[in-house]
Design a protein around this motif. Structure first.
Motif, PDB file in Angstrom:
ATOM      1  N   ALA A 373       0.843  -1.199   0.000  1.00  0.00           N
ATOM      2  CA  ALA A 373       0.000   0.000   0.000  1.00  0.00           C
ATOM      3  C   ALA A 373       0.875   1.245   0.000  1.00  0.00           C
ATOM      4  CB  ALA A 373      -0.934   0.004   1.210  1.00  0.00           C
ATOM      5  N   PHE A 374       0.282   2.333  -0.475  1.00  0.00           N
ATOM      6  CA  PHE A 374       0.900   3.659  -0.412  1.00  0.00           C
ATOM      7  C   PHE A 374      -0.019   4.566   0.404  1.00  0.00           C
ATOM      8  CE2 PHE A 374       2.381   1.768  -4.372  1.00  0.00           C
ATOM      9  CZ  PHE A 374       3.747   1.998  -4.308  1.00  0.00           C
ATOM     10  N   ARG A 375       0.554   5.271   1.375  1.00  0.00           N
ATOM     11  CA  ARG A 375      -0.220   6.253   2.129  1.00  0.00           C
ATOM     12  C   ARG A 375       0.186   7.650   1.657  1.00  0.00           C
ATOM     13  NH1 ARG A 375      -3.616   5.864   5.913  1.00  0.00           N
ATOM     14  NH2 ARG A 375      -3.011   3.783   6.608  1.00  0.00           N
ATOM     15  N   VAL A 376      -0.798   8.393   1.169  1.00  0.00           N
ATOM     16  CA  VAL A 376      -0.522   9.739   0.659  1.00  0.00           C
ATOM     17  C   VAL A 376      -0.434  10.689   1.852  1.00  0.00           C
ATOM     18  CG1 VAL A 376      -1.294  11.585  -0.873  1.00  0.00           C
ATOM     19  CG2 VAL A 376      -1.693   9.172  -1.496  1.00  0.00           C
ATOM     20  N   ALA A 377       0.780  11.206   2.097  1.00  0.00           N
ATOM     21  CA  ALA A 377       1.050  11.899   3.364  1.00  0.00           C
ATOM     22  C   ALA A 377       0.951  13.407   3.265  1.00  0.00           C
ATOM     23  CB  ALA A 377       2.448  11.516   3.857  1.00  0.00           C
ATOM     24  N   ARG A 378       1.214  13.987   2.081  1.00  0.00           N
ATOM     25  CA  ARG A 378       1.321  15.448   2.018  1.00  0.00           C
ATOM     26  C   ARG A 378       1.172  15.937   0.587  1.00  0.00           C
ATOM     27  NH1 ARG A 378       5.979  12.886   1.931  1.00  0.00           N
ATOM     28  NH2 ARG A 378       5.914  12.444   4.167  1.00  0.00           N
ATOM     29  N   LYS A 379       0.737  17.182   0.434  1.00  0.00           N
ATOM     30  CA  LYS A 379       0.776  17.827  -0.872  1.00  0.00           C
ATOM     31  C   LYS A 379       2.214  18.235  -1.165  1.00  0.00           C
ATOM     32  CE  LYS A 379      -3.940  19.547  -1.221  1.00  0.00           C
ATOM     33  NZ  LYS A 379      -4.254  18.430  -2.139  1.00  0.00           N
TER      34      LYS A 379
END
Length: 525
Positions: A373-379
């Motif tokens: 999985a990939f967790r989208v952490a920040r813009k």
């Protein structure tokens, strides 16, 4: 044939043998796997908890004379793959995967391997355009120190009286030289010893090798931390934390092969990416370049990237086994067979911050359905791009260029009074030349399968011309070195045998199949 044998051979083939169904009726069912799954005897961690490791890049020990020199020690080591569990492994430099080598196109590399394992080894750079002396022929053994007797124990070589008069055997250390005069791409190196390739890779002998060049660097593709190599491999674990594998000879010294239920291939119930179980990786809301290798012995995957609300992200393919495509190809599902590589760009910019994107395997079930999985952490700012034209140097071979057409059947059969996997009805014999071709010749090969067979040609890349008389599939684009034959399928490929003269191989990259005879010799003169 017993029911167990039928299931062991896997799907369509056993069905035909046991029930007398016509091949068309049996093969129409197209089983999604060929092989049998081992069940781990230790508790398995929940998915998406372990951080994704990225293999370290190996530093050269020398860079003089326009070439880079590396040193790798093959040794036993312990690793914590499952949290809190110690697993003994065979490794390159003490890690699994082994260290990554990064090279520039046309700049030669010499890798000095030292064998401190209890068995002979062979190193093959998969996808490399390599002179025959360094290609890792299965009988060109690197023996452990003081183990000259091992040169007589090469599995079928000892059991069945096979002898290879051309084998080049060395002790303790061996230099492999790779000119790397080839398109930039993701290669991988792994053990290729006669009859014991499958258990050696399973125990950890695999690593990545990336070739780069200025033209690719100038494209503006995601780079740096946003370029991720992903080696996907399945494994199973015994109660003591060791890797479970159904070898007939656990010492991997004399008797090759696996127990009967696993003759069609060994599948694990734990999916590892870069050596971690079902890992998670924190990403920016930006494009990422994922360089995916299926390093599993026998497991096929059909990959999909899915957001928490069920939305599928595009997998924008930019490269194949042998480098960049001419133009991007967009997939929602991406099938990948053992030894295949796909270079894809995924854009996380539309995923909410904190959102989880799962990579799942549509061919898996239960725990093997999850991959990572990939967790989208920040813009974050993103100046990367995927150009409409990726490369202009792909070979333009036409059918009319071929000087000959050859047919090869990849099927189960009998060998040495036991079960085997055969090419053209014959098991591998290192002393027999199966194909002779002239340097520079263009040929069309027609490959036909009974069950799943990922077919790999050493030295050359090829283009897929057709599948069962129909056009290639979208994921067949570009220049490949491994093609996935599905049950009952016939695939045509075209290639030019250039590069180097000498003895090379073509074989099935289901590693259990190749250990049980599914290899053939290719002599380029």
């Amino acid at each position: 044939m017993t029911r167990r044998q039928m299931l062991g051979i896997g799907g369509a083939l056993g069905l035909m043998a046991a029930t007398g169904l016509t091949s068309a009726a049996a093969l129409a069912r197209r089983p999604s796997i060929t092989g049998a799954q081992l069940r781990s005897a230790v508790p398995l961690p929940p998915p998406f908890q372990v951080p994704l490791p990225v293999p370290a890049v190996l530093k050269p020990v020398g860079t003089s004379g326009g070439a880079d020199r590396y040193e790798i020690t093959q040794c036993e080591a312990s690793a914590e793959i499952l949290p809190g569990v110690t697993t003994p492994m065979w490794t390159y430099n003490g890690t699994f995967p082994g260290p990554t080598i990064e090279s520039r196109r046309g700049r030669p590399v010499t890798v000095s391997h030292r064998n401190e394992l209890p068995v002979p080894t062979v190193v093959h750079l998969h996808g490399g355009r390599t002179p025959a002396a360094s290609d890792g022929y299965p009988t060109d053994l690197l023996l452990p120190e003081g183990r000259q007797e091992h040169s007589m124990h090469m599995g079928h070589g000892s059991e069945h009286g096979m002898h290879d008069p051309r084998a080049v055997v060395t002790e303790l250390t061996r230099d492999y030289t790779f000119p790397l005069d080839q398109r930039p791409t993701l290669l991988w190196y792994h053990d290729h010893r006669m009859d014991f390739t499958a258990p050696a890779i399973w125990r950890g002998l695999a690593g990545l090798h990336i070739v780069r060049d200025d033209a690719e660097d100038a494209l503006g593709l995601p780079a740096g931390p946003r370029e991720l190599p992903l080696m996907i491999a399945d494994r199973a674990f015994a109660a003591d934390g060791s890797l479970a594998y159904p070898a007939l000879d656990p010492t991997l010294r004399v008797r090759p092969g696996v127990r009967e239920p696993y003759l069609a291939g060994v599948l694990g119930d734990v999916i590892l990416v870069n050596g971690a179980p079902w890992p998670v990786h924190e990403v920016d809301a930006a494009r990422y370049r994922l360089r995916i290798l299926n390093a599993s012995n026998a497991r096929h995957y059909e990959l999909e990237a899915v957001t928490g609300d069920g939305h599928r992200l595009d997998l924008v393919q930019i490269g194949a086994d042998q480098g960049l495509l001419a133009a991007p190809v967009v997939h929602r599902l991406l099938p990948i067979a053992p030894a295949e590589r796909y270079d894809v760009v995924v854009d996380f910019s539309g995923v909410p911050i904190g959102g989880l994107v799962k990579v799942v395997n549509r061919l898996g079930s239960g725990r093997t359905r999850d991959v990572m999985a990939f967790r989208v952490a920040r813009k974050a700012a993103d100046d990367s791009r995927v150009p409409r034209t990726l490369s202009t140097d792909l070979p333009a071979w036409r059918r009319s260029d071929a000087v000959r057409v050859r047919d090869f059947a990849f099927r189960a059969g009998r060998m040495h009074s036991g079960h085997g996997w055969l090419i053209g009805g014959l098991p591998f014999d290192p002393a027999r030349t199966d194909v002779t071709t002239r340097l520079g010749d263009v040929e069309v090969w027609r490959l036909i399968a009974d069950v799943h067979h990922p077919v790999h040609l050493h030295l050359v890349g090829f283009r897929v011309l057709s599948r069962s008389g129909r056009p290639p599939l979208p994921h067949d684009a570009g220049l490949k070195d491994t093609v996935s034959l599905r049950p009952g399928e016939a695939v045509e490929i075209i290639t030019r045998f250039d590069g180097y003269r000498g003895r090379y191989l073509f074989h099935c990259h289901n590693a259990e199949h190749e250990d049980m005879g599914m290899m053939a010799n290719l002599e380029i003169v």
